[in-house]
Design an enzyme around this catalytic site. Structure first.
Site, PDB file in Angstrom:
ATOM      1  N   ASP A  12      26.854  25.930  57.543  1.00  0.00           N
ATOM      2  CA  ASP A  12      25.551  25.565  56.979  1.00  0.00           C
ATOM      3  C   ASP A  12      24.637  24.983  58.059  1.00  0.00           C
ATOM      4  OD1 ASP A  12      23.642  25.228  55.061  1.00  0.00           O
ATOM      5  OD2 ASP A  12      24.636  23.587  54.010  1.00  0.00           O
ATOM      6  N   ASN A  60      22.890  33.996  47.691  1.00  0.00           N
ATOM      7  CA  ASN A  60      22.048  34.268  48.862  1.00  0.00           C
ATOM      8  C   ASN A  60      21.246  35.575  48.747  1.00  0.00           C
ATOM      9  OD1 ASN A  60      24.359  32.844  51.348  1.00  0.00           O
ATOM     10  ND2 ASN A  60      22.682  31.878  50.221  1.00  0.00           N
TER      11      ASN A  60
HETATM   12  C1  FPP Z   1      23.821  28.915  56.099  1.00  0.00           C
HETATM   13  O1  FPP Z   1      22.721  28.337  56.743  1.00  0.00           O
HETATM   14  C2  FPP Z   1      24.250  30.125  56.792  1.00  0.00           C
HETATM   15  C3  FPP Z   1      24.225  31.388  56.280  1.00  0.00           C
HETATM   16  C4  FPP Z   1      23.753  31.672  54.917  1.00  0.00           C
HETATM   17  C5  FPP Z   1      24.639  32.548  57.085  1.00  0.00           C
HETATM   18  C6  FPP Z   1      25.811  32.408  58.000  1.00  0.00           C
HETATM   19  C7  FPP Z   1      25.917  33.617  58.844  1.00  0.00           C
HETATM   20  C8  FPP Z   1      26.176  33.652  60.186  1.00  0.00           C
HETATM   21  C9  FPP Z   1      26.495  32.482  60.996  1.00  0.00           C
HETATM   22  C10 FPP Z   1      26.075  34.941  60.901  1.00  0.00           C
HETATM   23  C11 FPP Z   1      27.083  35.977  60.864  1.00  0.00           C
HETATM   24  C12 FPP Z   1      28.464  35.664  60.480  1.00  0.00           C
HETATM   25  C13 FPP Z   1      29.537  36.288  60.979  1.00  0.00           C
HETATM   26  C14 FPP Z   1      30.859  36.014  60.359  1.00  0.00           C
HETATM   27  C15 FPP Z   1      29.481  37.208  62.129  1.00  0.00           C
HETATM   28  P1  FPP Z   1      21.354  28.163  55.949  1.00  0.00           P
HETATM   29  O2  FPP Z   1      20.515  29.367  56.205  1.00  0.00           O
HETATM   30  O3  FPP Z   1      21.648  27.903  54.517  1.00  0.00           O
HETATM   31  O4  FPP Z   1      20.766  26.915  56.647  1.00  0.00           O
HETATM   32  P2  FPP Z   1      19.782  25.810  56.041  1.00  0.00           P
HETATM   33  O5  FPP Z   1      20.566  25.093  54.992  1.00  0.00           O
HETATM   34  O6  FPP Z   1      19.461  24.961  57.215  1.00  0.00           O
HETATM   35  O7  FPP Z   1      18.601  26.540  55.491  1.00  0.00           O
END
Ligand code: FPP
Length: 232
Positions: A12, A60
């Site tokens: 996150d 998401n």
């Molecule tokens: C949460 O941060 C993260 C995600 C929804 C995506 C995670 C994906 C990756 C790290 C990339 C690819 C993964 C692999 C396994 C290659 P957020 O967007 O909710 O952050 P925020 O809470 O700060 O908005």
């Protein structure tokens, strides 16, 4: 030090990390791949057997279309880029989630990489993609009901048998669940499977998370007493 058999991570904070730096959210996700690489190789090195990463939840899909598209493209690209590293390190790659929503091309790439790495015996890396805990429990209940109908009777069911219907069948429950970015929620993740999991919250935003941060989580895990509801 006791190494957890299964570590799961809610990655996150990518969006906030990007915003802090004056970039678009997708830049945070792209940078998050560096953290995935570092943590995955570290886990394989220290003897973790299963590493599951919450990459994309069912919820998401409701994010802005360009972010969803960007994340799916990033998944696709990362799988191609990391193929050799996975093979070299004998890491088995798996995706668990509601694959109905994935594009045919992404699904084909996933199945290809799963087949190519199927013999990987050092560690299994599981990307939880289009996954949610309630979805998993519901799909398990539906499949169980379908089996009962097919058998013409109510089949015996207990915890172990029900677990076999979950999308995570065959994967031991997580011993340690890490969530980054300071948020302290389960967010419809593995609801059934985390019944006795130890939770660890790190303030670090995912793109900055590295092996030293996971080492800290594992060290904290080692100071916990897991009693599974019993008395010592
Ligand atoms: C949460 O941060 C993260 C995600 C929804 C995506 C995670 C994906 C990756 C790290 C990339 C690819 C993964 C692999 C396994 C290659 P957020 O967007 O909710 O952050 P925020 O809470 O700060 O908005």
């Amino acid at each position: 030090m006791q190494v957890p058999q299964h570590i799961s991570i809610i990655m996150d904070g990518n969006g906030r990390w990007a915003k802090q730096k004056g970039h678009r959210r997708l830049f945070g996700h792209k940078s998050g791949v560096e953290a995935v690489r570092d943590v995955t190789t570290y886990c394989a090195e220290i003897g973790v057997k299963y590493l599951s990463l919450f990459a994309f939840s069912e919820e998401n899909w409701d994010r802005p279309a360009d972010e969803v598209k960007g994340l799916m493209e990033l998944m696709f690209k990362s799988m191609l880029d990391e193929r050799d590293t996975l093979l070299k390190n004998q890491i088995r790659f798996r995706v668990i989630g509601n694959t109905d929503h994935l594009s045919a091309s992404l699904l084909a790439a996933i199945r290809k990489l799963e087949d190519e790495t199927a013999a990987g015996s050092r560690m299994t890396m599981i990307v939880m993609l289009s996954y949610s805990g309630k979805w998993d429990i519901l799909q398990a209940a539906r499949h169980y009901a379908a089996d009962c109908l097919a058998a013409g009777e109510q089949l015996p069911v207990d915890e172990a048998r029900f677990s076999d219907y979950l999308a995570t069948a065959g994967v031991p429950d997580p011993d340690l669940l890490v969530r980054t970015s300071g948020e302290q929620r389960i967010s419809n993740y593995m609801l059934w499977q985390t019944a006795y999991t130890e939770f660890y919250y790190s303030p670090v935003l995912w793109p900055d998370f590295r092996r030293k941060d996971l080492e800290q989580a594992i060290s904290d895990f080692n100071n916990r007493q897991r009693r599974y509801g019993k008395v010592e």
